[in-house]
Design a protein around this motif. Structure first.
Motif, PDB file in Angstrom:
ATOM      1  N   VAL A   9       0.846  -1.192   0.000  1.00  0.00           N
ATOM      2  CA  VAL A   9       0.000   0.000   0.000  1.00  0.00           C
ATOM      3  C   VAL A   9       0.880   1.241   0.000  1.00  0.00           C
ATOM      4  O   VAL A   9       1.860   1.320   0.751  1.00  0.00           O
ATOM      5  CB  VAL A   9      -0.915   0.016   1.249  1.00  0.00           C
ATOM      6  N   GLU A  50      -0.117  -2.207  -4.877  1.00  0.00           N
ATOM      7  CA  GLU A  50      -1.442  -2.767  -5.162  1.00  0.00           C
ATOM      8  C   GLU A  50      -2.582  -1.818  -4.827  1.00  0.00           C
ATOM      9  O   GLU A  50      -3.627  -1.840  -5.476  1.00  0.00           O
ATOM     10  CB  GLU A  50      -1.622  -4.074  -4.385  1.00  0.00           C
ATOM     11  N   VAL A  51      -2.395  -1.000  -3.802  1.00  0.00           N
ATOM     12  CA  VAL A  51      -3.420  -0.036  -3.396  1.00  0.00           C
ATOM     13  C   VAL A  51      -2.743   1.299  -3.102  1.00  0.00           C
ATOM     14  O   VAL A  51      -1.695   1.342  -2.450  1.00  0.00           O
ATOM     15  CB  VAL A  51      -4.189  -0.506  -2.143  1.00  0.00           C
ATOM     16  N   CYS A  77      -3.028  -0.908 -10.240  1.00  0.00           N
ATOM     17  CA  CYS A  77      -3.276  -0.760  -8.805  1.00  0.00           C
ATOM     18  C   CYS A  77      -4.645  -0.122  -8.612  1.00  0.00           C
ATOM     19  O   CYS A  77      -5.177   0.527  -9.505  1.00  0.00           O
ATOM     20  CB  CYS A  77      -2.191   0.086  -8.138  1.00  0.00           C
ATOM     21  N   ARG A  78      -5.187  -0.330  -7.432  1.00  0.00           N
ATOM     22  CA  ARG A  78      -6.454   0.280  -7.058  1.00  0.00           C
ATOM     23  C   ARG A  78      -6.166   1.588  -6.327  1.00  0.00           C
ATOM     24  O   ARG A  78      -5.214   1.664  -5.546  1.00  0.00           O
ATOM     25  CB  ARG A  78      -7.240  -0.657  -6.157  1.00  0.00           C
ATOM     26  N   ILE A 113      -9.236  -0.753   2.001  1.00  0.00           N
ATOM     27  CA  ILE A 113      -8.172  -1.543   1.386  1.00  0.00           C
ATOM     28  C   ILE A 113      -8.645  -2.956   1.093  1.00  0.00           C
ATOM     29  O   ILE A 113      -8.422  -3.487  -0.013  1.00  0.00           O
ATOM     30  CB  ILE A 113      -6.919  -1.561   2.284  1.00  0.00           C
ATOM     31  N   LEU A 116     -10.916  -3.085  -1.930  1.00  0.00           N
ATOM     32  CA  LEU A 116     -10.195  -2.923  -3.191  1.00  0.00           C
ATOM     33  C   LEU A 116      -9.386  -4.161  -3.541  1.00  0.00           C
ATOM     34  O   LEU A 116      -9.293  -4.557  -4.708  1.00  0.00           O
ATOM     35  CB  LEU A 116      -9.297  -1.689  -3.125  1.00  0.00           C
ATOM     36  N   SER A 120      -9.789  -6.554  -6.840  1.00  0.00           N
ATOM     37  CA  SER A 120      -8.683  -6.928  -7.715  1.00  0.00           C
ATOM     38  C   SER A 120      -8.608  -8.436  -7.893  1.00  0.00           C
ATOM     39  O   SER A 120      -8.367  -8.935  -9.001  1.00  0.00           O
ATOM     40  CB  SER A 120      -7.353  -6.414  -7.140  1.00  0.00           C
TER      41      SER A 120
END
Length: 198
Positions: A9, A50-51, A77-78, A113, A116, A120
């Motif tokens: 993150v 990734e986030v 990524c989100r 998180i 999301l 994904s």
């Protein structure tokens, strides 16, 4: 993301105390990086993230501009906008995955998180399932039934399809409306990113 590895993150906020506070709350469960400006965020972003928890109002390069760069670079990524900026109609065309208004509780951060990451995971499974079904349909259309019935490879393909479908059903059963919105962010993109069938 491997189930045995924590997600990565990136927390972006021009107020270091805020970014550090978020990071301190998250670092027990995730691999967390911080950036204190839009430029630092752009320098930090890579395929491992990734986030992204992204503040909108920052001097220099704003969060909105960082979001545009993320999408233009095709980073998979989100992005959740975590901001004190009240949403207006301009958000309709912004390619973020979630919008969270400050102040944000620890519980809000974790829920955002996890939502999301679930989205994904679902999207990756959906792409894999699509790939498998395309192969299945191609073989059905081009091979005689007798040959398909004797093929171990075709049987294994059908087993893999069933396994992925079961995983999709389990994931979607846990979705709420916000999960659906996050999961289907990229469905209008005809060219999926990443590998289809590993």
């Amino acid at each position: 993301m491997s189930s045995s590895e924590p997600a990565t993150v990136l927390v972006v906020d021009d107020e270091p105390d805020v970014a550090d506070a978020y990071a301190a709350q998250l670092e027990e469960d995730y691999i967390v990086s911080t950036a204190y400006s839009g430029q630092e965020a752009l320098d930090t972003l890579d395929d491992a993230i990734e986030v992204v928890l992204l503040d909108r109002r920052m001097p220099g390069i704003s969060g909105d501009e960082v979001l545009e760069h993320i999408r233009d670079r095709g980073l998979d990524c989100r992005v959740a906008m975590v901001t004190a900026v009240d949403p207006d109609f301009d958000i309709i065309d912004m390619p973020f995955d979630d919008y969270v208004i400050k102040p944000v509780s620890r519980d809000d951060l974790f829920k955002t998180i996890e939502r999301l990451l679930t989205a994904s995971e679902y999207e990756a499974k959906l792409r894999r399932y699509y790939s498998l079904t395309a192969k299945h349909a191609t073989l059905l259309a081009n091979k005689p039934e007798s040959e398909l019935a004797e093929s171990e490879e075709f049987t294994e393909l059908e087993d893999r399809m069933a396994d992925v479908r079961e995983g999709l059903d389990e994931t979607i059963a846990s979705f709420d409306d916000d999960d659906f919105e996050a999961a289907f962010r990229d469905l209008d993109d005809p060219t999926p990113t990443g590998s289809l069938d590993k």
